[in-house]
Motif scaffolding. Structure first.
Motif, PDB file in Angstrom:
ATOM      1  N   SER A  40       0.836  -1.198   0.000  1.00 35.92           N
ATOM      2  CA  SER A  40       0.000   0.000   0.000  1.00 35.92           C
ATOM      3  C   SER A  40       0.872   1.248   0.000  1.00 35.92           C
ATOM      4  O   SER A  40       1.577   1.505   0.969  1.00 35.92           O
ATOM      5  N   PRO A  47       5.800   3.795  -4.064  1.00 31.40           N
ATOM      6  CA  PRO A  47       4.517   3.432  -4.675  1.00 31.40           C
ATOM      7  C   PRO A  47       4.601   2.060  -5.336  1.00 31.40           C
ATOM      8  O   PRO A  47       5.658   1.644  -5.824  1.00 31.40           O
ATOM      9  N   LEU A  49       1.939  -0.778  -7.802  1.00 31.00           N
ATOM     10  CA  LEU A  49       0.685  -0.885  -8.530  1.00 31.00           C
ATOM     11  C   LEU A  49      -0.313  -1.723  -7.734  1.00 31.00           C
ATOM     12  O   LEU A  49       0.071  -2.587  -6.939  1.00 31.00           O
ATOM     13  N   ALA A  50      -1.572  -1.477  -7.956  1.00 32.02           N
ATOM     14  CA  ALA A  50      -2.612  -2.287  -7.330  1.00 32.02           C
ATOM     15  C   ALA A  50      -2.549  -3.709  -7.882  1.00 32.02           C
ATOM     16  O   ALA A  50      -2.161  -3.919  -9.037  1.00 32.02           O
ATOM     17  N   THR A 205       5.595  -5.240  -6.834  1.00 32.96           N
ATOM     18  CA  THR A 205       5.223  -4.991  -8.226  1.00 32.96           C
ATOM     19  C   THR A 205       6.318  -5.566  -9.102  1.00 32.96           C
ATOM     20  O   THR A 205       7.501  -5.272  -8.892  1.00 32.96           O
ATOM     21  N   ILE A 275       6.283   4.754 -11.573  1.00 30.98           N
ATOM     22  CA  ILE A 275       5.119   4.087 -10.996  1.00 30.98           C
ATOM     23  C   ILE A 275       4.213   5.098 -10.308  1.00 30.98           C
ATOM     24  O   ILE A 275       2.986   5.030 -10.410  1.00 30.98           O
ATOM     25  N   ALA A 276       4.809   6.068  -9.615  1.00 28.53           N
ATOM     26  CA  ALA A 276       4.006   7.118  -8.989  1.00 28.53           C
ATOM     27  C   ALA A 276       3.223   7.900 -10.029  1.00 28.53           C
ATOM     28  O   ALA A 276       2.041   8.213  -9.824  1.00 28.53           O
ATOM     29  N   THR A 278       2.258   6.752 -12.908  1.00 25.20           N
ATOM     30  CA  THR A 278       1.217   5.841 -13.394  1.00 25.20           C
ATOM     31  C   THR A 278       0.032   5.810 -12.452  1.00 25.20           C
ATOM     32  O   THR A 278      -1.124   5.736 -12.868  1.00 25.20           O
ATOM     33  N   ASN A 279       0.320   5.902 -11.163  1.00 31.57           N
ATOM     34  CA  ASN A 279      -0.747   5.914 -10.150  1.00 31.57           C
ATOM     35  C   ASN A 279      -1.441   7.262 -10.029  1.00 31.57           C
ATOM     36  O   ASN A 279      -2.357   7.417  -9.237  1.00 31.57           O
ATOM     37  N   ARG A 281      -0.057   9.977  -8.914  1.00 30.19           N
ATOM     38  CA  ARG A 281       0.391  10.683  -7.705  1.00 30.19           C
ATOM     39  C   ARG A 281       1.272  11.873  -8.040  1.00 30.19           C
ATOM     40  O   ARG A 281       1.682  12.608  -7.166  1.00 30.19           O
TER      41      ARG A 281
END
Length: 282
Positions: A40, A47, A49-50, A205, A275-276, A278-279, A281
Motif C-alpha cells: 500500500s 509506490p 501498482l494495485a 510490483t 510508478i508514482a 502511473t498511479n 500521484r
C-alpha cells in the motif's frame, strides 16, 4: 553466443543470457525471512501498482507516455546461486566503473540486484543502498527462472518462488541495503500466471521494460547506443546490466546515451517515480 544486438527479438532472451546456468533445481531454503514490503503506497513508502485480477502480482512495463519526456535506466546486477566458484576464480560480476559513470553524470537509476550478488559484493550493495541517487530492488536470490523453458536457466519450483524472493530481501538487508524497494524483476524476464500467483502475498510490483539495450555480451558499444536511442519513448524503462564480464560495453553506452537523451529533452527518473506517475500521484 547470443545473436548480434540488432537481431534480438525478445526481451526475455537477452536478460536470460547473463546467467551461466548450473544444475537445475530450487535454491536452498531461506533461514530468515525478511519483513514483507508494503503493498500500500503511502507518503513515506515507495509506490506500487494495485494487484491485478484475482489479486495477482501486478506487472509494470513503462510509465505514462503523455506526462513529458521521462525515462528510467535500470541495471540488473546478475549472479546466479551457483556462480560463486567463478567469482572466486576472478570473474567480475560487478561494474564499479559503470556506477561511477552514473554518479559523475548525476543519473538516477534503479538497480535490480540478486541476493547472491549482494552476498558477493556487500560493500558495493551497501554503497548503492545508502546513495539517494539509486534505488535497489529485488532480482531474486538465485537468478533461476520462474517459468519452464526460460532460455536454459535452471528453474525454481512454484512452491519455492516466494521463498526465493524473500531470501533475496534477506540477503540485501544483510549486505547493508537498508530499504530494498518492493519491486521485483523476474530472471530472464520470464513469468506466467503461476509465477504471479506465487508472489501475490509478497506485496511486490513486478517490473519489466519496454526498451532492451542489447548490452549483454555486446562488443560494439555504438550498436547498443543506437538501439537504446531508437527505442526510448516518454515513460520508457530501459534494461541494461552492471556485470563486467557479461556486459563489458555498458559504461561506454551510458556515457554516450545520457548526454544525447538530455539533448533530446529527456529527464532521467527512477522506476518508483514512473510508478508514482502511473498511479496519478504526480
Amino acid at each position: 553466443m547470443i545473436p548480434p544486438v540488432r537481431r534480438i527479438a525478445a526481451a526475455c532472451a537477452l536478460a536470460a543470457t547473463l546467467a551461466a546456468c548450473g544444475t537445475s533445481g530450487a535454491p536452498e531454503p531461506a533461514h530468515h525471512a525478511p519483513a514483507k514490503p508494503t503493498a500500500s503506497p503511502s507518503p513515506t513508502r515507495p509506490p506500487v501498482l494495485a494487484p491485478g485480477p484475482g489479486g495477482l502480482t501486478p506487472v509494470f512495463e513503462h510509465g505514462p507516455r503523455t506526462l513529458g519526456k521521462t525515462v528510467a535506466l535500470t541495471f540488473d546486477a546478475d549472479m546466479t546461486a551457483d556462480e560463486g566458484p567463478r567469482a572466486a576464480a576472478g570473474e567480475h560480476f560487478d561494474n564499479p566503473d559503470l556506477i561511477g559513470a552514473l554518479r559523475a553524470l548525476k543519473v538516477p537509476a534503479t538497480i535490480f540486484m540478486t541476493g547472491r550478488w549482494a552476498e558477493q559484493y556487500p560493500a558495493q550493495a551497501r554503497s548503492l543502498g545508502h546513495d539517494p541517487q539509486f534505488e535497489v530492488a529485488n532480482h531474486s536470490y538465485s537468478h533461476y527462472a520462474f517459468t519452464a523453458d526460460c532460455y536454459g536457466l535452471p528453474t525454481v519450483g512454484a512452491d519455492h518462488m516466494r521463498q526465493d524472493v524473500e531470501r533475496a530481501y534477506a540477503a540485501l538487508r544483510q549486505a547493508g541495503v537498508p530499504r530494498p524497494l518492493p519491486y521485483f524483476r523476474f530472471p530472464g524476464g520470464c513469468y506466467d500466471r503461476q509465477a504471479l500467483r506465487a508472489l501475490q502475498g509478497v506485496g511486490v510490483t513486478a517490473v519489466q521494460w519496454d526498451v532492451i539495450s542489447g548490452d549483454a555480451f555486446a562488443t560494439d558499444a555504438d550498436a547498443v547506443v543506437e538501439q537504446v536511442l531508437n527505442g526510448v519513448k516518454p515513460g520508457s524503462v530501459v534494461v541494461m546490466h552492471c556485470t563486467r564480464s557479461a556486459a563489458p560495453t555498458t559504461e561506454r553506452v551510458v556515457r554516450a546515451v545520457v548526454p544525447e537523451l538530455r539533448k533530446r529533452g529527456y529527464r532521467f527518473a527512477k522506476v518508483s517515480e514512473l510508478i508514482a506517475e502511473t498511479n496519478g500521484r504526480r
